[in-house]
Design a protein around this motif. Structure first.
Motif, short mmCIF file in Angstrom:
data_model
loop_
_atom_site.label_atom_id
_atom_site.label_comp_id
_atom_site.label_asym_id
_atom_site.label_seq_id
_atom_site.Cartn_x
_atom_site.Cartn_y
_atom_site.Cartn_z
N LEU A 24 0.81 -1.22 0.00
CA LEU A 24 0.00 0.00 0.00
C LEU A 24 0.84 1.28 0.00
O LEU A 24 0.49 2.24 -0.69
N PRO A 25 1.93 1.34 0.76
CA PRO A 25 2.73 2.59 0.72
C PRO A 25 3.24 2.94 -0.67
O PRO A 25 3.45 4.12 -0.96
N ILE A 26 3.43 1.96 -1.55
CA ILE A 26 3.85 2.27 -2.93
C ILE A 26 2.78 3.14 -3.58
O ILE A 26 3.09 4.11 -4.29
N ARG A 27 1.53 2.81 -3.34
CA ARG A 27 0.43 3.60 -3.90
C ARG A 27 0.45 5.03 -3.36
O ARG A 27 0.11 5.97 -4.08
N LEU A 28 0.83 5.19 -2.09
CA LEU A 28 0.93 6.53 -1.53
C LEU A 28 1.98 7.35 -2.28
O LEU A 28 1.75 8.51 -2.62
N TYR A 29 3.13 6.74 -2.54
CA TYR A 29 4.17 7.44 -3.29
C TYR A 29 3.69 7.77 -4.69
O TYR A 29 3.92 8.88 -5.18
N ARG A 30 3.04 6.84 -5.36
CA ARG A 30 2.56 7.08 -6.72
C ARG A 30 1.53 8.21 -6.76
O ARG A 30 1.43 8.93 -7.75
N ALA A 31 0.78 8.37 -5.68
CA ALA A 31 -0.22 9.44 -5.60
C ALA A 31 0.39 10.76 -5.14
O ALA A 31 -0.32 11.74 -4.95
N GLY A 32 1.72 10.79 -4.94
CA GLY A 32 2.39 12.00 -4.50
C GLY A 32 2.29 12.23 -3.00
O GLY A 32 2.59 13.31 -2.51
N LEU A 33 1.89 11.20 -2.25
CA LEU A 33 1.70 11.32 -0.81
C LEU A 33 2.81 10.65 0.00
O LEU A 33 2.66 10.46 1.20
N GLY A 34 3.91 10.32 -0.64
CA GLY A 34 5.03 9.68 0.04
C GLY A 34 5.52 10.45 1.26
O GLY A 34 5.87 9.85 2.28
N PRO A 35 5.54 11.80 1.20
CA PRO A 35 6.01 12.56 2.37
C PRO A 35 5.19 12.28 3.64
O PRO A 35 5.68 12.52 4.75
N LEU A 36 3.99 11.77 3.51
CA LEU A 36 3.20 11.42 4.69
C LEU A 36 3.89 10.34 5.53
O LEU A 36 3.64 10.22 6.72
N LEU A 37 4.75 9.55 4.91
CA LEU A 37 5.45 8.48 5.61
C LEU A 37 6.68 9.00 6.36
O LEU A 37 7.35 8.24 7.07
N GLY A 38 6.97 10.28 6.21
CA GLY A 38 8.08 10.89 6.93
C GLY A 38 9.43 10.40 6.44
O GLY A 38 9.57 9.92 5.31
N LYS A 39 10.41 10.48 7.32
CA LYS A 39 11.78 10.08 6.96
C LYS A 39 12.08 8.67 7.43
O LYS A 39 13.23 8.25 7.42
N ARG A 40 11.06 7.91 7.79
CA ARG A 40 11.26 6.53 8.24
C ARG A 40 11.19 5.54 7.08
O ARG A 40 11.52 4.37 7.24
N PHE A 41 10.73 5.99 5.90
CA PHE A 41 10.57 5.10 4.76
C PHE A 41 11.08 5.78 3.49
O PHE A 41 11.10 7.00 3.40
N LEU A 42 11.46 4.95 2.53
CA LEU A 42 11.80 5.45 1.20
C LEU A 42 11.22 4.50 0.17
O LEU A 42 10.93 3.34 0.47
N LEU A 43 11.06 5.01 -1.04
CA LEU A 43 10.61 4.18 -2.16
C LEU A 43 11.83 3.85 -2.99
O LEU A 43 12.51 4.75 -3.50
#
Length: 175
Positions: A24-43
């Motif tokens: 699911l977090p991949i979809r967040l990044y694709r939607a431009g919402l990756g920054p919501l995951l903070g600096k604890r995750f990267l794509l």
């Protein structure tokens, strides 16, 4: 510790609905919402070792050094994780961290380096370390030695910003 205890039964990578949830977090990044995951995750954008196709995985960042342009990540499901094997085959990749994208080169750390990293992570994030170890199938007693053992058995990767590496490690100006 007996031989049986020193060889934990590693949790297999998720499948079925759990795989879907983990992705699911991949979809967040694709939607431009990756920054919501903070600096604890990267794509991580990497190349499939067999197919040659572009692949993506969201990975937890164990540590980040903005000055050096490096991220330390771990293959929690072991050396058979697809993203880990793909980087072994072709260490050139890209990461999206927040809203920025970086070209990186993967460097594979030794078990001793992994032990140091895991012990430091456990000191900084004790609850997260316990949960992470449980998810990976490692029983820990909360001791530094226990976390060092997990670190030795877990493949760690340092992702280096290729632009900073070419510049001799000097930080690039903020965009």
């Amino acid at each position: 510790m007996t031989q049986h205890e020193s060889t934990p039964r590693r949790t297999p990578p998720p499948s079925g609905w759990r795989r879907w949830a983990f992705r699911l977090p991949i979809r967040l990044y694709r939607a431009g919402l990756g920054p919501l995951l903070g600096k604890r995750f990267l794509l991580l954008h990497h190349t499939g070792r067999t197919s040659g196709r572009q692949r993506q995985a969201v990975i937890e960042v164990v540590s980040y050094d903005a000055h050096a342009g490096t991220w330390i990540v771990a293959s929690g499901f072991g050396p058979k994780s697809d993203w880990y094997q793909n980087l072994r085959h072709r260490p050139e990749a890209a990461v999206q961290f927040g809203r920025r994208r970086f070209t990186v080169t993967a460097h594979f750390l030794t078990p001793g380096e992994g032990a140091d990293i895991m012990a430091a992570y456990a000191k900084k994030h004790p609850r997260a370390a316990r949960r992470l170890c449980s998810l990976m199938g490692f029983p820990v007693d909360g001791s530094e030695a226990g976390y060092r053992g997990v670190g030795e058995a877990t493949p760690f990767v340092r992702l280096e910003d290729a632009a900073r590496s070419r510049e001799g490690g000097r930080p690039t100006p903020p965009a």
